[in-house]
Design a protein around this motif. Structure first.
Motif, mmCIF file in Angstrom:
data_model
loop_
_atom_site.group_PDB
_atom_site.id
_atom_site.type_symbol
_atom_site.label_atom_id
_atom_site.label_comp_id
_atom_site.label_asym_id
_atom_site.label_seq_id
_atom_site.Cartn_x
_atom_site.Cartn_y
_atom_site.Cartn_z
ATOM 1 N N PRO A 38 26.270 8.831 54.391
ATOM 2 C CA PRO A 38 26.484 7.629 53.579
ATOM 3 C C PRO A 38 27.845 7.629 52.887
ATOM 4 O O PRO A 38 28.265 6.618 52.336
ATOM 5 N N VAL A 39 28.515 8.783 52.909
ATOM 6 C CA VAL A 39 29.830 8.913 52.276
ATOM 7 C C VAL A 39 30.878 9.159 53.355
ATOM 8 O O VAL A 39 30.699 10.009 54.226
ATOM 9 N N LYS A 40 31.959 8.423 53.279
ATOM 10 C CA LYS A 40 33.035 8.534 54.260
ATOM 11 C C LYS A 40 33.888 9.775 53.984
ATOM 12 O O LYS A 40 34.135 10.131 52.833
ATOM 13 N N VAL A 41 34.343 10.454 55.050
ATOM 14 C CA VAL A 41 35.267 11.582 54.892
ATOM 15 C C VAL A 41 36.481 11.367 55.787
ATOM 16 O O VAL A 41 36.412 10.650 56.790
ATOM 17 N N ARG A 42 37.578 11.986 55.407
ATOM 18 C CA ARG A 42 38.783 11.985 56.239
ATOM 19 C C ARG A 42 39.043 13.403 56.738
ATOM 20 O O ARG A 42 38.488 14.371 56.225
ATOM 21 N N ASP A 99 28.850 22.032 43.026
ATOM 22 C CA ASP A 99 29.619 20.975 43.697
ATOM 23 C C ASP A 99 29.418 20.996 45.205
ATOM 24 O O ASP A 99 29.170 19.956 45.833
ATOM 25 N N GLU A 100 29.535 22.177 45.798
ATOM 26 C CA GLU A 100 29.413 22.279 47.258
ATOM 27 C C GLU A 100 27.997 21.925 47.710
ATOM 28 O O GLU A 100 27.806 21.299 48.760
ATOM 29 N N ALA A 101 26.995 22.320 46.913
ATOM 30 C CA ALA A 101 25.606 21.992 47.248
ATOM 31 C C ALA A 101 25.392 20.483 47.238
ATOM 32 O O ALA A 101 24.748 19.917 48.136
ATOM 33 N N ASN A 102 25.934 19.808 46.239
ATOM 34 C CA ASN A 102 25.792 18.354 46.157
ATOM 35 C C ASN A 102 26.492 17.649 47.318
ATOM 36 O O ASN A 102 26.001 16.641 47.832
ATOM 37 N N VAL A 103 27.644 18.181 47.732
ATOM 38 C CA VAL A 103 28.378 17.580 48.847
ATOM 39 C C VAL A 103 27.581 17.712 50.143
ATOM 40 O O VAL A 103 27.405 16.738 50.891
ATOM 41 N N LEU A 104 27.077 18.916 50.432
ATOM 42 C CA LEU A 104 26.290 19.117 51.653
ATOM 43 C C LEU A 104 25.004 18.292 51.615
ATOM 44 O O LEU A 104 24.557 17.765 52.642
ATOM 45 N N PHE A 105 24.408 18.187 50.441
ATOM 46 C CA PHE A 105 23.168 17.420 50.282
ATOM 47 C C PHE A 105 23.370 15.969 50.714
ATOM 48 O O PHE A 105 22.523 15.385 51.408
ATOM 49 N N VAL A 106 24.512 15.385 50.325
ATOM 50 C CA VAL A 106 24.774 13.981 50.648
ATOM 51 C C VAL A 106 25.275 13.826 52.082
ATOM 52 O O VAL A 106 24.796 12.966 52.831
ATOM 53 N N LEU A 107 26.229 14.660 52.489
ATOM 54 C CA LEU A 107 26.829 14.506 53.815
ATOM 55 C C LEU A 107 25.807 14.689 54.932
ATOM 56 O O LEU A 107 25.847 13.986 55.949
ATOM 57 N N ASP A 133 16.486 13.545 53.020
ATOM 58 C CA ASP A 133 15.710 12.709 53.939
ATOM 59 C C ASP A 133 14.889 13.587 54.880
ATOM 60 O O ASP A 133 14.991 14.816 54.879
ATOM 61 N N GLU A 134 14.120 12.923 55.708
ATOM 62 C CA GLU A 134 13.410 13.660 56.747
ATOM 63 C C GLU A 134 14.422 14.219 57.743
ATOM 64 O O GLU A 134 15.521 13.697 57.895
ATOM 65 N N LYS A 135 14.034 15.287 58.425
ATOM 66 C CA LYS A 135 14.945 15.921 59.372
ATOM 67 C C LYS A 135 15.423 14.912 60.407
ATOM 68 O O LYS A 135 14.627 14.196 61.002
ATOM 69 N N LYS A 136 16.745 14.899 60.568
ATOM 70 C CA LYS A 136 17.325 13.951 61.515
ATOM 71 C C LYS A 136 18.328 14.655 62.414
ATOM 72 O O LYS A 136 19.039 15.556 61.979
ATOM 73 N N GLU A 137 18.367 14.220 63.655
ATOM 74 C CA GLU A 137 19.358 14.749 64.586
ATOM 75 C C GLU A 137 20.669 13.992 64.401
ATOM 76 O O GLU A 137 20.677 12.781 64.154
ATOM 77 N N LEU A 138 21.765 14.704 64.534
ATOM 78 C CA LEU A 138 23.068 14.050 64.444
ATOM 79 C C LEU A 138 23.334 13.259 65.714
ATOM 80 O O LEU A 138 22.946 13.672 66.813
ATOM 81 N N PRO A 139 24.003 12.125 65.607
ATOM 82 C CA PRO A 139 24.352 11.356 66.810
ATOM 83 C C PRO A 139 25.381 12.115 67.647
ATOM 84 O O PRO A 139 25.968 13.094 67.197
ATOM 85 N N LYS A 140 25.609 11.643 68.851
ATOM 86 C CA LYS A 140 26.554 12.318 69.747
ATOM 87 C C LYS A 140 27.923 11.645 69.676
ATOM 88 O O LYS A 140 28.055 10.463 69.962
ATOM 89 N N PHE A 141 28.908 12.437 69.288
ATOM 90 C CA PHE A 141 30.299 11.994 69.246
ATOM 91 C C PHE A 141 31.181 13.148 69.710
ATOM 92 O O PHE A 141 30.859 14.321 69.489
#
Length: 711
Positions: free
Chosen positions: A608-612, A575-583, A588-596
Motif C-alpha cells: 500500500p506504500v510506494k517505494v523507489r 522502525d524496521e518492523a513497522n516498515v516490513l509490516f506495511v510493505l 493481512d491473511e497470507k498472500k502470494e506476491l505477484p509475478k514481476f
C-alpha cells in the motif's frame, strides 16, 4: 573595477596593485643592473585572459606584442563566450593568415597561430604552448600532397588532457583553411603508435589512460593531423623502427601523452565538436564511432551480450593495478559505493566525500586526502568526509545487521560489509569529464522535493502549521523535511502515514534495497516473514520475531537492520518492523506476491506504500597513489641554492665547499673586453662593465659566435 564592490574591497585591491607595482619596479631596476641571466622581468603583468595569451605567445613571437591580438580575442569572446574553443580556433587562423604581423614564411605563421590558439585553450597560464608544442612540421602524403604533423614534447603534460587534445582540433582547422591535406597513416605507423604507447607505459611511466591496440589504430586511421614528437627518452621503441616519416627510433613522450589524451577525452571532445564541426568545416565525426568502440573495450565485452544494458561496467580504473593499492569495490558491483550527487563544504571538483564510518569499516586504510581512482565519472578524486550521507550497512560477528552511523560502536565486531555507503560526487565532475548522468539511489533531498510538490498539489501550501493540522504530523518534523532533509526526518510510522496521505514514496532512510534482490528471493522472504510473530505494545508494533532460516540472507541484502538472539531467533525492531509490516502486509491473511521481473515494481504492486529504488548505481573504486602525498625531499635535505657540486659533500654544504677552495660545475662563459679576462659573470667583478658572452665548440674551442661551422 566593478562599481558593486564595497569600499573595503576596493581599498584592499588597490593596496595589492600598488604594492605589486612597487615590487615590479624594484625587480625591473634590479634586472637592469645586468647581474641576472636576463635584463627584463620574465613574468609580465596582465589582468585579463586575452592579455595573458598575447604576452605569453609574444615571448616566442615578438611580432605579436601590442599587435591588437588581445583586443581581437576580447571581440571574439563577446561573440562566442569566454574560453570557447571557437575563439581559440578563429584566433589561430587569423594569426596564421598574418593579420597581426608578418612572418618569414607561411609555416612560421601557421605554427604561431596554433601556439596562440593553444595558449588560449590553456588560459595563458602554462608553458605547454611554447615548450610542449615544439613545432609544426609539413610532411608529404603518399599522393604527394602536404599535411600537418604536430610535434610535441614532455611539457605538453602541463596543458592538461583536454587542452592537449584541443590543440589538434585547432591545428586541423588551420590545416583545412590553409589548404593542406589530411594525414594518411600507413599500417606500420599505426602499429608503431601502439607499440610506442605500450613501451612508454611499461618502461617509462604510467599513462593516465592507455588505449587498446584497436583504439590506437582507429585513431591513427582517422585523425586528420599527425601526432609527432621529439625523442624524450633514451630508450628505443621495441618494434617498427626506421619508418620513413618518423624521424626517430626513440620513444616520443609528447606523442604518447597527446595520443592517449585524445583517447581519454574523446567523449568530451565529441560533445563540443559535434556542435561546431559543420560551421568550421572540419570532419571529426569519427569520434562518435570511436566512443562506441571505446565503451565496448572498457566493458571487456563483445557488446552483443549487453545489448539491452544501458550502463556497462568500466574496468579502466583497475586495468593497471599496482601491489599495495587495494580495490575497494569492483565495477557496478552491488554493495560498492552508492552514487550520490552533490557536494559538501569540503568536497567539490575532483574531491568526493564518504561517510566517516566508511573509512572505519575499510580498516582506516582510507583517510581524508587519500586519492581514489573511481569507475565513474573517471579520473581520480581526493577523499573527504561527510556524515549526512548514507552510512555503511554491515553484518556483525553474531549475525546481526546494523546501519553503521557511528563506527566506534561496532568497529571490532564486523564480519561483512554489505553496503559501503555513499560516495558524494559533484555534478561538475560528470560535466567536466563529459560523462552522462547515471541513475542515483533514492535519497533525502529527492524525498524532500517530492514531499513539497505533493503538499502544494494537495493542500496548496507548504506552511508547516497548516500541514501539521492536515497530516497529523508535528510542524517541527514537516519543517525539517522541507528545510533540513539531511538531518531532520520522520520516524517510520510518520513516513508511512505521509506516504498514504500524500502518495509520496517511503522515506529513503527506511527504504530497503529491493533492486538488489531477485524476485524469487523476494517471494521466499515474504513466505518467511509471514511466519514471524508480531509483538505489540498497545496499538504499537514493537518487534517481529522470526525463526532462523536461509531467508535471513535476503533480509541482509535488503539492508534491513535486525538482531540475532542466541543464534536461533531473528528480531526486527521498531522502525524496521513497522516498515516490513506495511510493505509485506503482515497484518493481512497470507498472500502470494505477484509475478514481476523487476523487484521494485513487484513490491509496489503489492504494498500500500510506494517505494523507489534506493540502490541507484554502485561505483567501483580503488586506492590511487598514496605515496604522492608524502613530502618530497632528498636524503639529508641538501641545499641547492649554490652549485657546490661534489665538493660540498653528501650534504652539499656550502661551508665544506668553501674550505676546499674550488668547485667543479657547469657555468656560462663570458669575456670582459676592458680587463681582457674570462669570467663566469655577466658583469665583470673588477671593472663592473658588462661582459660579452662566449660559447664553446668541442672542435673550435671558445668562440664569440653562438654557432660555427660545426653546428
Amino acid at each position: 573595477m566593478s562599481e558593486q564592490m564595497s569600499e573595503r574591497i576596493k581599498n584592499y585591491i588597490n593596496t595589492l596593485e600598488n604594492n605589486l607595482d612597487k615590487a615590479y619596479s624594484v625587480a625591473i631596476k634590479s634586472r637592469s643592473l645586468g647581474f641576472d641571466p636576463e635584463d627584463e622581468v620574465d613574468i609580465p603583468l596582465t589582468k585579463t585572459l586575452p592579455e595573458r595569451v598575447e604576452k605569453l605567445v609574444a615571448s616566442a613571437v615578438p611580432g605579436l606584442k601590442e599587435s591588437g591580438l588581445s583586443e581581437r580575442i576580447s571581440e571574439l569572446e563577446k561573440e562566442y563566450g569566454a574560453q570557447a574553443w571557437e575563439v581559440a580556433m578563429i584566433i589561430a587562423l587569423e594569426v596564421a593568415q598574418q593579420k597581426f604581423c608578418k612572418f618569414q614564411n607561411s609555416k612560421d605563421a601557421m605554427e604561431a597561430g596554433i601556439r596562440t590558439g593553444f595558449a588560449y585553450a590553456t588560459m595563458g597560464i602554462v608553458s605547454a604552448p611554447l615548450e610542449g608544442f615544439i613545432e609544426l612540421r609539413i610532411k608529404k602524403r603518399k599522393d604527394g600532397k602536404e599535411y600537418f604533423a604536430m610535434v610535441y614534447a614532455g611539457p605538453v603534460r602541463g596543458a592538461g588532457g583536454t587542452a592537449a587534445a584541443v590543440s589538434l582540433l585547432i591545428a586541423d582547422y588551420v590545416r583545412v583553411k590553409m589548404g593542406y591535406g589530411a594525414y594518411d597513416a600507413d599500417e606500420n605507423e599505426k602499429s608503431r603508435a601502439f607499440v610506442e604507447l605500450t613501451d612508454y607505459h611499461e618502461r617509462v611511466t604510467n599513462l593516465q589512460y592507455k588505449p587498446s591496440e584497436e583504439e590506437t589504430k582507429y585513431l591513427q586511421s582517422h585523425l586528420p593531423v599527425e601526432i609527432d614528437g621529439d625523442p624524450t627518452e633514451e630508450i628505443d621503441v621495441s618494434n617498427y623502427k626506421d619508418l620513413p616519416r618518423i624521424a626517430t627510433n626513440r620513444i616520443r613522450g609528447g606523442m604518447c601523452l597527446v595520443l592517449s589524451m585524445v583517447a581519454l577525452k574523446a567523449p568530451k571532445l565529441w560533445k563540443a565538436v559535434s556542435k561546431i564541426q559543420s560551421q568550421f568545416e572540419i570532419q571529426w565525426s569519427f569520434l562518435s564511432e570511436f566512443i562506441a568502440l571505446q565503451k565496448k573495450m572498457k566493458a571487456q565485452t563483445s557488446g552483443s551480450n549487453d545489448a539491452g544494458r544501458k550502463i556497462l561496467p568500466d574496468y579502466t580504473y583497475i586495468a593497471d593495478l599496482v601491489a599495495g593499492r587495494p580495490v575497494l569495490s569492483f565495477p557496478l558491483r552491488s554493495g560498492g559505493f552508492r552514487l550520490r550527487y552533490g557536494r559538501s563544504r569540503v568536497s567539490g571538483f575532483s574531491a568526493a566525500s564518504l561517510h566517516p564510518s566508511s573509512l572505519f569499516v575499510l580498516d582506516k586504510y582510507i583517510a581524508t586526502g587519500t586519492q581514489l581512482k573511481t569507475e565513474r565519472p573517471g579520473k581520480a578524486a581526493a577523499i573527504t568526509v561527510c556524515d549526512s550521507i548514507e552510512p555503511p550497512v554491515v553484518k556483525l560477528l553474531d549475525g546481526s545487521v546494523v546501519r553503521l552511523e557511528h563506527a566506534d560502536k561496532h568497529i571490532e565486531g564486523i564480519a561483512e560489509i554489505i553496503y559501503l555507503g555513499d560516495m558524494l560526487i559533484s555534478y561538475g565532475d560528470f560535466y567536466d569529464r563529459a560523462h552522462p548522468l547515471i541513475p542515483a539511489g533514492y535519497c533525502e533531498e529527492w524525498y524532500s522535493q517530492e514531499f513539497e510538490a505533493a503538499c502544494k498539489e494537495k493542500f496548496n501550501t507548504t506552511d508547516p502549521e497548516i500541514l501539521s493540522s492536515e497530516l497529523g504530523i508535528s510542524p517541527k518534523i514537516i519543517s525539517g523535511i522541507l528545510k533540513s532533509p539531511l538531518t531532520k526526518y520522520p520516524n517510520a510510522k510518520e513516513s508511512i502515514m505521509l506516504s498514504m496521505n500524500l502518495g509520496v514514496p517511503l522515506h529513503p532512510r527506511f527504504t530497503p534495497y529491493f533492486s538488489q534482490i531477485a524476485p524469487h528471493d523476494l517471494n521466499d522472504l515474504n513466505s518467511w516473514l509471514q511466519k514471524g510473530k508480531l509483538h505489540f505494545e498497545g496499538n504499537s508494533l514493537e518487534k517481529i520475531v522470526l525463526p532462523m532460516d536461509h531467508s535471513k540472507r535476503h533480509l541482509e541484502i535488503l539492508g534491513v537492520p535486525h538482531k540475532v538472539i542466541s543464534g536461533e531467533k531473528i528480531v526486527v525492531e521498531k522502525d524496521e518492523a513497522n516498515v516490513l509490516f506495511v510493505l509485506f502486509r503482515l497484518g493481512d491473511e497470507k498472500k502470494e506476491l505477484p509475478k514481476f521481473d523487476d523487484p521494485v515494481e513487484l513490491i509496489n504492486s503489492f504494498s500500500p506504500v510506494k517505494v523507489r529504488d534506493k540502490a541507484g548505481t554502485f561505483i567501483g573504486a580503488r586506492m590511487g597513489r598514496p605515496e604522492k602525498s608524502k613530502m618530497r625531499k632528498l636524503t639529508g635535505s641538501p641545499q641547492t641554492l649554490f652549485p657546490v657540486g661534489n665538493e660540498g659533500g653528501r650534504m652539499r654544504s656550502f661551508h665544506e665547499a668553501l674550505s676546499r677552495g674550488k668547485i667543479k660545475s657547469s657555468f656560462p662563459l663570458f669575456y670582459c673586453a676592458s680587463c681582457q679576462k674570462d669570467s663566469i659573470y655577466r658583469i665583470c667583478i673588477n671593472c663592473r662593465n658588462k661582459c660579452e658572452q662566449r660559447y664553446y665548440c668541442r672542435t673550435c674551442g671558445v668562440t664569440a659566435k653562438q654557432t660555427c661551422q660545426h653546428g
